[in-house]
Write a protein that holds these residues in place. Sequence first.
Motif, PDB file in Angstrom:
ATOM      1  N   LEU A  61      23.879 -35.640   4.721  1.00  0.00           N
ATOM      2  CA  LEU A  61      23.285 -35.493   6.089  1.00  0.00           C
ATOM      3  C   LEU A  61      24.439 -35.853   6.660  1.00  0.00           C
ATOM      4  O   LEU A  61      23.941 -35.339   8.675  1.00  0.00           O
ATOM      5  CB  LEU A  61      21.712 -35.917   5.821  1.00  0.00           C
ATOM      6  N   LEU A  62      24.193 -36.794   7.139  1.00  0.00           N
ATOM      7  CA  LEU A  62      25.069 -37.650   7.988  1.00  0.00           C
ATOM      8  C   LEU A  62      26.588 -36.719   8.266  1.00  0.00           C
ATOM      9  O   LEU A  62      27.535 -36.508   9.508  1.00  0.00           O
ATOM     10  CB  LEU A  62      25.528 -39.184   7.759  1.00  0.00           C
ATOM     11  N   LEU A  63      27.153 -36.332   7.103  1.00  0.00           N
ATOM     12  CA  LEU A  63      28.693 -35.813   7.728  1.00  0.00           C
ATOM     13  C   LEU A  63      28.577 -33.578   7.963  1.00  0.00           C
ATOM     14  O   LEU A  63      28.665 -33.766   8.603  1.00  0.00           O
ATOM     15  CB  LEU A  63      28.957 -34.719   6.073  1.00  0.00           C
ATOM     16  N   GLY A  64      27.017 -33.751   7.581  1.00  0.00           N
ATOM     17  CA  GLY A  64      26.479 -32.245   8.619  1.00  0.00           C
ATOM     18  C   GLY A  64      26.093 -32.025   9.871  1.00  0.00           C
ATOM     19  O   GLY A  64      27.222 -31.715  11.459  1.00  0.00           O
ATOM     20  N   ARG A  65      25.983 -33.845  10.455  1.00  0.00           N
ATOM     21  CA  ARG A  65      25.765 -33.997  12.011  1.00  0.00           C
ATOM     22  C   ARG A  65      27.467 -34.611  12.496  1.00  0.00           C
ATOM     23  O   ARG A  65      26.878 -34.657  13.947  1.00  0.00           O
ATOM     24  CB  ARG A  65      24.837 -35.472  11.891  1.00  0.00           C
ATOM     25  N   ILE A  66      28.249 -35.228  11.667  1.00  0.00           N
ATOM     26  CA  ILE A  66      29.561 -35.279  12.127  1.00  0.00           C
ATOM     27  C   ILE A  66      30.126 -33.710  12.405  1.00  0.00           C
ATOM     28  O   ILE A  66      30.834 -33.778  13.570  1.00  0.00           O
ATOM     29  CB  ILE A  66      30.268 -35.925  11.494  1.00  0.00           C
ATOM     30  N   PHE A  67      29.833 -32.357  11.625  1.00  0.00           N
ATOM     31  CA  PHE A  67      30.200 -31.732  11.837  1.00  0.00           C
ATOM     32  C   PHE A  67      29.651 -30.829  12.676  1.00  0.00           C
ATOM     33  O   PHE A  67      30.526 -29.966  14.129  1.00  0.00           O
ATOM     34  CB  PHE A  67      30.018 -30.329  10.241  1.00  0.00           C
ATOM     35  N   ASP A  68      28.300 -31.225  13.226  1.00  0.00           N
ATOM     36  CA  ASP A  68      27.804 -30.434  14.102  1.00  0.00           C
ATOM     37  C   ASP A  68      28.109 -31.256  15.631  1.00  0.00           C
ATOM     38  O   ASP A  68      28.364 -30.375  16.529  1.00  0.00           O
ATOM     39  CB  ASP A  68      26.251 -30.932  14.116  1.00  0.00           C
ATOM     40  N   ALA A  69      29.193 -32.335  15.854  1.00  0.00           N
ATOM     41  CA  ALA A  69      29.402 -33.169  16.869  1.00  0.00           C
ATOM     42  C   ALA A  69      30.453 -31.515  17.255  1.00  0.00           C
ATOM     43  O   ALA A  69      30.647 -31.741  18.550  1.00  0.00           O
ATOM     44  CB  ALA A  69      29.744 -34.461  16.266  1.00  0.00           C
ATOM     45  N   VAL A  70      30.926 -31.333  16.927  1.00  0.00           N
ATOM     46  CA  VAL A  70      31.978 -30.480  17.079  1.00  0.00           C
ATOM     47  C   VAL A  70      31.797 -28.956  17.299  1.00  0.00           C
ATOM     48  O   VAL A  70      31.992 -28.374  18.203  1.00  0.00           O
ATOM     49  CB  VAL A  70      33.314 -30.803  15.997  1.00  0.00           C
ATOM     50  N   THR A  71      31.219 -28.481  16.175  1.00  0.00           N
ATOM     51  CA  THR A  71      30.291 -26.964  16.785  1.00  0.00           C
ATOM     52  C   THR A  71      29.923 -27.016  17.640  1.00  0.00           C
ATOM     53  O   THR A  71      29.904 -25.937  18.425  1.00  0.00           O
ATOM     54  CB  THR A  71      30.034 -26.030  14.929  1.00  0.00           C
ATOM     55  N   ASP A  72      28.336 -28.101  17.372  1.00  0.00           N
ATOM     56  CA  ASP A  72      27.548 -27.187  18.847  1.00  0.00           C
ATOM     57  C   ASP A  72      27.930 -27.420  20.794  1.00  0.00           C
ATOM     58  O   ASP A  72      27.448 -26.288  20.475  1.00  0.00           O
ATOM     59  CB  ASP A  72      26.318 -29.113  18.931  1.00  0.00           C
ATOM     60  N   PRO A  73      29.416 -28.530  21.065  1.00  0.00           N
ATOM     61  CA  PRO A  73      29.015 -28.277  21.868  1.00  0.00           C
ATOM     62  C   PRO A  73      29.935 -27.254  22.056  1.00  0.00           C
ATOM     63  O   PRO A  73      30.498 -26.506  23.316  1.00  0.00           O
ATOM     64  CB  PRO A  73      30.605 -29.518  21.847  1.00  0.00           C
ATOM     65  N   LEU A  74      31.825 -26.330  20.470  1.00  0.00           N
ATOM     66  CA  LEU A  74      32.245 -25.275  20.826  1.00  0.00           C
ATOM     67  C   LEU A  74      31.235 -24.305  21.443  1.00  0.00           C
ATOM     68  O   LEU A  74      31.459 -23.211  22.250  1.00  0.00           O
ATOM     69  CB  LEU A  74      32.368 -24.937  19.473  1.00  0.00           C
TER      70      LEU A  74
END
Length: 472
Positions: A61-74
Amino acid sequence: MNSINGSDKGINSVSGFSNWQALALSSPTVGVVFFMGPMGVIQGIYAKYYGVALTTLAAVLLLGRIFDAVTDPLIGHCSDRYRARTGTRKPFMLVGGLCLIPSSYFLFVPPEEVSVMYFTLWSLLFYLALTVLTIPKYAWASELYLDSVERTSFFTVLYFVGQVGSLLFFLIPFLPLFATSEITPDTLRVSFMIGATLLMLGLYCALKYVPNGPPSVLEKGIEKDKRHKVKTTVFKDIYNAVKGNKPFQIFALAYMSSGFGIGMFSGLFFIFVDAFLGQGKLFATLSIVGLVAGLLLTPIVYKVVLLLGKKTTWLVAGATVLIGILYISQLSPGEGVFVELVVIYMIILIGVTCSSVIAMPMLSDTVDYGLLNDSTERRGTYFSIFTLMTKAQMALGLSLGLALAGWMGFDVTATTHDESSAFAIHLAISWIPAVILTIGLFFIWCYPLDEHRCAIIARRLQRQAQRDSLVT
């Protein structure tokens, strides 16, 4: 920017948006929230039925939020740019919805032998598809409503419709297809088929019947210039959005602090009820009672918001949740615990309902403040930050809760729990979340936009739009 402290008479915004179109725009939320129902229990399912360790789930779950930190703003940035060039955000919603369905299937209906890589992959894809669908939807809704009361009304409807989706999910275990009312892998298999149907019907209604919205500031600039080039980057957009917008900064701190505490509680709630209190068979019943109460409370909350204002309502809601979560630490296994659990769950639900109803209207108010400041359309960017914060609250809160409980010796598969095990789960689900919620209350108190200032901002934005329309 001119001061927004004084009076400013003007014509209030009128959206001209019909009730049917509002319901059509809300309709995909039923399927989306239906799919989010399993995400509230998925970690318990994978731990209990597939043997995945709590600490491993926390890491994923922590890895997923790191992933989101890139994809969501994009995604937010691209949504704004596409909206500026074409006047619509609809293709993003369509692609997100179509991708959400297969990723939900593989996540909710895994094979018998589940690897960590399998859970990681499909979790990432699920949240990515969800982001592509939801960020443009929220930005689209915010564009269609400028008036604060209209906006609050719509997002109340949106929350109500979402509660219907959640209620439908928790009714699934009571179908005659199943021998028990527990949420099991078989429950998730049937849930997928129903959720996919609801989502497709909702997308059809929204994309067919809802207008694209008014021209954006950025769109007008591109029409004048004809070059169709926007010289901004994703992270520059985020920086420009946040740096001069103090109301958004304080809102973000308050929302993250409050949501992080609630995320720790809600992420562990299924495990607490099922594995610690031994009331797993009644979890669906508890959830249904809560959702029905939430549906009944939603119109009342709307009236309370109009009476007290969004900031005061949020303060009262946060204090209510804090009291409820503190009391959770007093619960322990026993015959009469379910009644006590229902009562305290209702108290927490009142606060969560209030907070959920006003979150996006308050965010939209800060977006309007930023738009008035620099005349640049960044609704997708703002809502991408909001979506990232929302997912981070649950995932990071759950990750911390799971990690604490696991490291301190709480065993999900155990049938009895000693004092150290009880201490571990109470620390993770009650005591630490209460501290974080208290910090959130402080930032809510500091939030600077009241209803009077929001009305002034809305009138000035409308005047600005009218002047731009005359120029173009």
